[in-house]
Design an enzyme around this catalytic site. Structure first.
Site, short mmCIF file in Angstrom:
data_model
loop_
_atom_site.label_atom_id
_atom_site.label_comp_id
_atom_site.label_asym_id
_atom_site.label_seq_id
_atom_site.Cartn_x
_atom_site.Cartn_y
_atom_site.Cartn_z
N ASP A 39 0.84 -1.21 0.00
CA ASP A 39 0.00 0.00 0.00
C ASP A 39 0.87 1.26 0.00
O ASP A 39 2.02 1.23 0.46
CB ASP A 39 -0.90 -0.03 1.25
CG ASP A 39 -2.06 0.94 1.14
OD1 ASP A 39 -2.36 1.40 0.01
OD2 ASP A 39 -2.67 1.23 2.19
N ASN B 237 -10.91 -2.68 -5.23
CA ASN B 237 -10.19 -1.67 -6.03
C ASN B 237 -10.90 -1.34 -7.35
O ASN B 237 -10.59 -0.32 -7.97
CB ASN B 237 -8.74 -2.09 -6.29
CG ASN B 237 -7.86 -1.99 -5.06
OD1 ASN B 237 -6.95 -2.80 -4.86
ND2 ASN B 237 -8.09 -1.01 -4.20
C1 IPE Z 1 -5.25 -2.76 -0.08
O1 IPE Z 1 -4.96 -1.42 -0.30
C2 IPE Z 1 -5.25 -3.51 -1.38
C3 IPE Z 1 -3.97 -3.66 -2.04
C4 IPE Z 1 -2.81 -3.29 -1.57
C5 IPE Z 1 -4.02 -4.28 -3.33
P1 IPE Z 1 -6.12 -0.33 -0.43
O2 IPE Z 1 -5.44 0.97 -0.58
O3 IPE Z 1 -7.08 -0.72 -1.46
O4 IPE Z 1 -6.83 -0.46 0.99
P2 IPE Z 1 -7.78 0.54 1.76
O5 IPE Z 1 -8.85 0.98 0.80
O6 IPE Z 1 -6.95 1.68 2.23
O7 IPE Z 1 -8.32 -0.25 2.93
C1 IPE Z 2 -1.43 0.46 -3.42
O1 IPE Z 2 -1.32 1.82 -3.41
C2 IPE Z 2 -1.88 -0.09 -4.76
C3 IPE Z 2 -3.25 -0.63 -4.74
C4 IPE Z 2 -4.05 -0.67 -3.73
C5 IPE Z 2 -3.73 -1.21 -5.96
P1 IPE Z 2 -2.57 2.80 -3.29
O2 IPE Z 2 -2.99 3.19 -4.66
O3 IPE Z 2 -3.64 2.24 -2.43
O4 IPE Z 2 -1.88 4.03 -2.56
P2 IPE Z 2 -2.52 5.00 -1.48
O5 IPE Z 2 -3.09 4.17 -0.39
O6 IPE Z 2 -3.58 5.79 -2.20
O7 IPE Z 2 -1.39 5.85 -1.02
MG MG Z 3 -4.11 2.40 -0.46
#
Ligand code: IPE
Ligand code: IPE
Ligand code: MG
Length: 249
Positions: free
Chosen positions: A30, A78
């Site tokens: 993340d 997602n």
């Molecule tokens: C969790 O990250 C999913 C992945 C890393 C693929 P998210 O960014 O989607 O999680 P939330 O929405 O903050 O819980």
């Molecule tokens: C992780 O990074 C990738 C996925 C969840 C697919 P994020 O896109 O969730 O990054 P943040 O949480 O917005 O920083």
């Molecule tokens: Mg995230």
């Protein structure tokens, strides 16, 4: 004061062997967006940097003696992100698989997928299938990519398959249930790592992580490097797992 020779010259009577590494590590990757934002860059650039980070991390875990590595790359939730971000993410994943599959294969990595394939683009689906087939007989680290993965969806898929097989309530055990999960042959994770500071599972490996150790770091995924891998594994080595037994000492 004279120096006692045995202080310096005799090796210690007891050698302490390093703790066993976790056998299976699962990572919630993340913070790509926040990494980009902190540099005044676009979210896409964050996802690209996150994808570029995969190679060194897979190597670092393999070199640490980890046998199974599961990476959460795209959750069932997602899909609610803006269309262009979803497309970009899936495209970057496809590019990474196409580019890295051959060298991972040469390094003995066995690639797997957990999650649903049917909603992915045909191009990504094919790339995953080809990589899994290419590497299926390898004996090195097993790398599971969680794309369109959700723990609740996995449990429902298992229940559907159990019902379709006519399994009756009296026959249902934990052991039988786990055999209906996406990767029944892979042991439960010992360590779940989450980058970027959040303290939640976000629907990751809900059944399998029942007794995992959790490690959270504020480091954003693109900055999670070899030194961070070492820190996480060392932290795991200091944990005392009890599995419900009485604490000793
Ligand atoms: C969790 O990250 C999913 C992945 C890393 C693929 P998210 O960014 O989607 O999680 P939330 O929405 O903050 O819980
Ligand atoms: C992780 O990074 C990738 C996925 C969840 C697919 P994020 O896109 O969730 O990054 P943040 O949480 O917005 O920083
Ligand atoms: Mg995230």
């Amino acid at each position: 004061m004279s120096r006692r020779p045995d202080d310096a010259d005799t090796p210690p009577a007891v050698t302490i062997s390093p703790p066993e590494p976790p056998r299976h590590v699962a990572v919630i990757m993340d913070g790509n967006g926040r990494w980009a934002q902190s540099r005044g860059r676009s979210r896409s650039e964050g996802h690209r940097a996150g994808a570029e980070n995969l190679r060194r991390i897979i190597r670092a875990f393999a070199d640490s003696g980890v046998e199974y590595l599961t990476l959460y790359a795209f959750s069932t939730e997602n899909w609610v992100r803006p269309d262009d971000e979803v497309h970009f993410l899936l495209e970057v994943l496809r590019e990474v698989i196409l580019r890295e599959a051959r060298s991972l294969h040469e390094e003995g990595v066995r690639i797997r997928h957990i999650g649903r394939l049917d909603r992915l683009t045909p191009e990504l689906r094919n790339a995953i299938r080809d990589a899994v087939t290419l590497t299926q007989d390898n004996a090195g680290i097993t790398l599971s990519g969680a794309f369109d993965y959700g723990g609740r969806a996995e449990i429902l898929d298992a229940v559907r398959a159990l019902l379709a097989d006519g399994v009756t309530p009296d026959r249902l055990t934990e052991d039988l249930f786990r055999r209906y999960l996406y990767a029944a042959d892979i042991p439960d994770p010992d360590l779940v790592i989450r980058t970027a500071g959040e303290m939640r599972l976000s629907n990751f490996l809900l059944w399998q992580s029942a007794y995992a150790e959790y490690y959270a770091t504020s480091v954003f995924w693109p900055d999670f490097d070899e030194a961070e891998v070492v820190k996480a594994i060392e932290a795991f080595g200091r944990r005392r797992r009890r599995f419900g037994t009485v604490a000793s000492g």
